[in-house]
Design an enzyme around this catalytic site. Structure first.
Site, PDB file in Angstrom:
ATOM      1  N   HIS A 131       0.875  -1.190   0.000  1.00 13.38           N
ATOM      2  CA  HIS A 131       0.000   0.000   0.000  1.00 13.38           C
ATOM      3  C   HIS A 131       0.910   1.238   0.000  1.00 13.38           C
ATOM      4  O   HIS A 131       0.961   2.002   0.964  1.00 13.38           O
ATOM      5  CB  HIS A 131      -0.904  -0.019   1.233  1.00 13.38           C
ATOM      6  CG  HIS A 131      -2.086   0.906   1.152  1.00 13.38           C
ATOM      7  ND1 HIS A 131      -2.376   1.674   0.035  1.00 13.38           N
ATOM      8  CD2 HIS A 131      -3.062   1.200   2.066  1.00 13.38           C
ATOM      9  CE1 HIS A 131      -3.467   2.375   0.266  1.00 13.38           C
ATOM     10  NE2 HIS A 131      -3.904   2.122   1.477  1.00 13.38           N
ATOM     11  N   GLN A 134      -0.261   4.925   0.907  1.00 21.69           N
ATOM     12  CA  GLN A 134      -0.453   5.187   2.333  1.00 21.69           C
ATOM     13  C   GLN A 134       0.875   5.560   2.987  1.00 21.69           C
ATOM     14  O   GLN A 134       0.942   6.414   3.858  1.00 21.69           O
ATOM     15  CB  GLN A 134      -1.056   3.950   3.013  1.00 21.69           C
ATOM     16  CG  GLN A 134      -1.355   4.155   4.475  1.00 21.69           C
ATOM     17  CD  GLN A 134      -2.512   5.117   4.718  1.00 21.69           C
ATOM     18  OE1 GLN A 134      -3.576   4.962   4.148  1.00 21.69           O
ATOM     19  NE2 GLN A 134      -2.297   6.121   5.560  1.00 21.69           N
ATOM     20  N   ASP A 220      -2.681  -1.754  12.254  1.00 22.98           N
ATOM     21  CA  ASP A 220      -3.661  -1.863  11.176  1.00 22.98           C
ATOM     22  C   ASP A 220      -4.636  -2.967  11.580  1.00 22.98           C
ATOM     23  O   ASP A 220      -4.402  -3.683  12.562  1.00 22.98           O
ATOM     24  CB  ASP A 220      -2.920  -2.210   9.864  1.00 22.98           C
ATOM     25  CG  ASP A 220      -3.815  -2.196   8.632  1.00 22.98           C
ATOM     26  OD1 ASP A 220      -4.948  -1.679   8.708  1.00 22.98           O
ATOM     27  OD2 ASP A 220      -3.382  -2.720   7.582  1.00 22.98           O
ATOM     28  N   ARG A 288      -3.187  11.790   2.645  1.00 21.52           N
ATOM     29  CA  ARG A 288      -3.380  10.983   1.429  1.00 21.52           C
ATOM     30  C   ARG A 288      -3.651  11.917   0.248  1.00 21.52           C
ATOM     31  O   ARG A 288      -3.146  11.714  -0.858  1.00 21.52           O
ATOM     32  CB  ARG A 288      -4.568  10.017   1.611  1.00 21.52           C
ATOM     33  CG  ARG A 288      -4.367   8.937   2.662  1.00 21.52           C
ATOM     34  CD  ARG A 288      -3.313   7.932   2.251  1.00 21.52           C
ATOM     35  NE  ARG A 288      -3.603   7.318   0.970  1.00 21.52           N
ATOM     36  CZ  ARG A 288      -4.429   6.280   0.791  1.00 21.52           C
ATOM     37  NH1 ARG A 288      -5.016   5.716   1.838  1.00 21.52           N
ATOM     38  NH2 ARG A 288      -4.641   5.762  -0.414  1.00 21.52           N
TER      39      ARG A 288
HETATM   40  N1  NVA Z   1      -4.518  -3.948   5.537  1.00 22.43           N
HETATM   41  C1  NVA Z   1      -5.768  -3.281   5.221  1.00 22.43           C
HETATM   42  C2  NVA Z   1      -5.505  -1.869   4.820  1.00 22.43           C
HETATM   43  C3  NVA Z   1      -6.756  -1.079   4.510  1.00 22.43           C
HETATM   44  C4  NVA Z   1      -6.476   0.310   4.039  1.00 22.43           C
HETATM   45  C5  NVA Z   1      -6.465  -4.045   4.122  1.00 22.43           C
HETATM   46  O1  NVA Z   1      -5.795  -4.474   3.180  1.00 22.43           O
HETATM   47  O2  NVA Z   1      -7.694  -4.225   4.209  1.00 22.43           O
HETATM   48  N1   CP Z   2      -6.290   3.757   4.322  1.00 23.31           N
HETATM   49  C1   CP Z   2      -7.023   3.484   3.222  1.00 23.31           C
HETATM   50  O1   CP Z   2      -6.490   3.100   2.179  1.00 23.31           O
HETATM   51  O2   CP Z   2      -8.359   3.676   3.377  1.00 23.31           O
HETATM   52  P1   CP Z   2      -9.515   3.256   2.366  1.00 23.31           P
HETATM   53  O3   CP Z   2      -9.597   1.746   2.375  1.00 23.31           O
HETATM   54  O4   CP Z   2     -10.746   3.901   2.911  1.00 23.31           O
HETATM   55  O5   CP Z   2      -9.172   3.757   0.993  1.00 23.31           O
END
Ligand code: NVA
Ligand code: CP
Length: 305
Positions: A131, A134, A220, A288
């Site tokens: 990600h 982020q 997380d 973001r």
């Molecule tokens: N680890 C989480 C991050 C969400 C922004 C997911 O992948 O659902």
């Molecule tokens: N942190 C993040 O990516 O949030 P969303 O899943 O809401 O996009």
């Protein structure tokens, strides 16, 4: 020239990441002052979402509008992607119409295949493995609150060795800070991901040990998108890994707390931590917007040099 992509943090070198982070700070100031900054006037961003999103969707769409461009939202439910059109074909078609594409999906290989067939920059808006957007916002947030993130900094990642953890490991390799990953057995990041930290990533069982002296504590969700059926089992496995005030007391006195959101109070983080004075999660979420505006500018316009 082939397009530049942003599939993981390492797609930009250290100087380029620093450039994007500086520009993100400038764009934040412009936004606050109401100063126009329509550097991407007429450009169109495609946003492919195969998983849910609040922050990523809104920050990319609002960001592109603020830069003078526009955004198109696509999901499997309302595009041919959901009816089996190959990702390679989708990439070839979309990239003849759009200027930049953001994708959120499951397998990271799908984003890689999309990028391989795309004529325009592709941005990873979250995959099962990474990600990176982020992380841009997280680093910007740490810099705003505490200054440079470098060899003197210790970051503690508490919980699942997931996509966010992997991107933090990558950041530790690039920026040179120490990353302690406190996670239960069976939920560690993969060896290849730990290797991305280049010796700066330290996986440990005891969350209190991981957090000791840390300048930044990050967590997380315990069950990421796509792991909903494992929720129960994960709640048991991660029971000792909730970031609590007791845990924060082990960190450095001026430590800050981050969470990419969405958060589950009473699971991975106690309410008094995420809603407490050490938490910078709202700045983190806002950033973001600014970080991704800077990223899109960089991918489409370069550094201007
Ligand atoms: N680890 C989480 C991050 C969400 C922004 C997911 O992948 O659902
Ligand atoms: N942190 C993040 O990516 O949030 P969303 O899943 O809401 O996009």
């Amino acid at each position: 020239m082939p397009p530049r992509h942003f599939l993981t943090l390492n797609d930009l070198d250290r100087d380029e990441l620093d450039f994007v982070l500086r520009r993100a700070a400038d764009l934040k100031a412009s936004q606050r002052e109401g100063a126009p900054h329509e550097s991407l006037r007429g450009k169109v961003l495609g946003m492919v979402f195969e998983k849910s999103s609040t922050r990523t969707r809104v920050s990319f769409e609002a960001g592109m509008a603020q830069l003078g461009g526009s955004a198109v939202f696509l999901s499997p439910a309302d595009s041919q992607l959901g009816r089996g059109e190959p990702v390679e074909d989708t990439a070839r078609v979309l990239s003849r119409m759009l200027d930049v594409v953001m994708i959120r999906t499951f397998g990271h290989d799908k984003i890689e295949r999309f990028a391989e067939y795309s004529r325009v920059p592709v941005i990873n808006g979250l995959s099962d493995d990474h990600h990176p957007c982020q992380l841009l916002a997280d680093i910007q947030t740490y810099q705003e609150h505490r200054g440079r993130l470098d060899g003197r900094t210790t970051v503690a990642w508490i919980g699942d060795g997931n996509n966010m953890c992997n991107s933090w490991l990558e950041a530790a390799g690039i920026f040179g800070f120490r990353l302690n990953v406190g996670c239960p057995e069976g939920f560690e990041p993969g060896e290849a991901m730990v290797a991305l930290a280049g010796g700066n990533g330290h996986v440990m069982r005891d969350p209190l040990e991981a957090v000791r002296g840390a300048h930044l504590v990050v967590t997380d969700v315990w069950a990421s998108m796509g792991q909903e059926e494992e929720q129960r089992q994960r709640e048991q496995a991660f029971a000792d890994y909730q970031v609590t005030a007791v845990m924060m007391a082990e960190a450095a006195e001026d430590a800050v707390f981050m969470h990419c959101l969405p958060a589950h109070r009473g699971e991975e983080v106690a309410a008094d931590v995420i809603d407490g004075p050490q938490s910078v999660v709202w700045d983190e979420a806002e950033n973001r917007l600014h970080a991704q505006k800077a990223l899109m500018e960089f991918l489409l316009l370069g550094t201007g040099e």
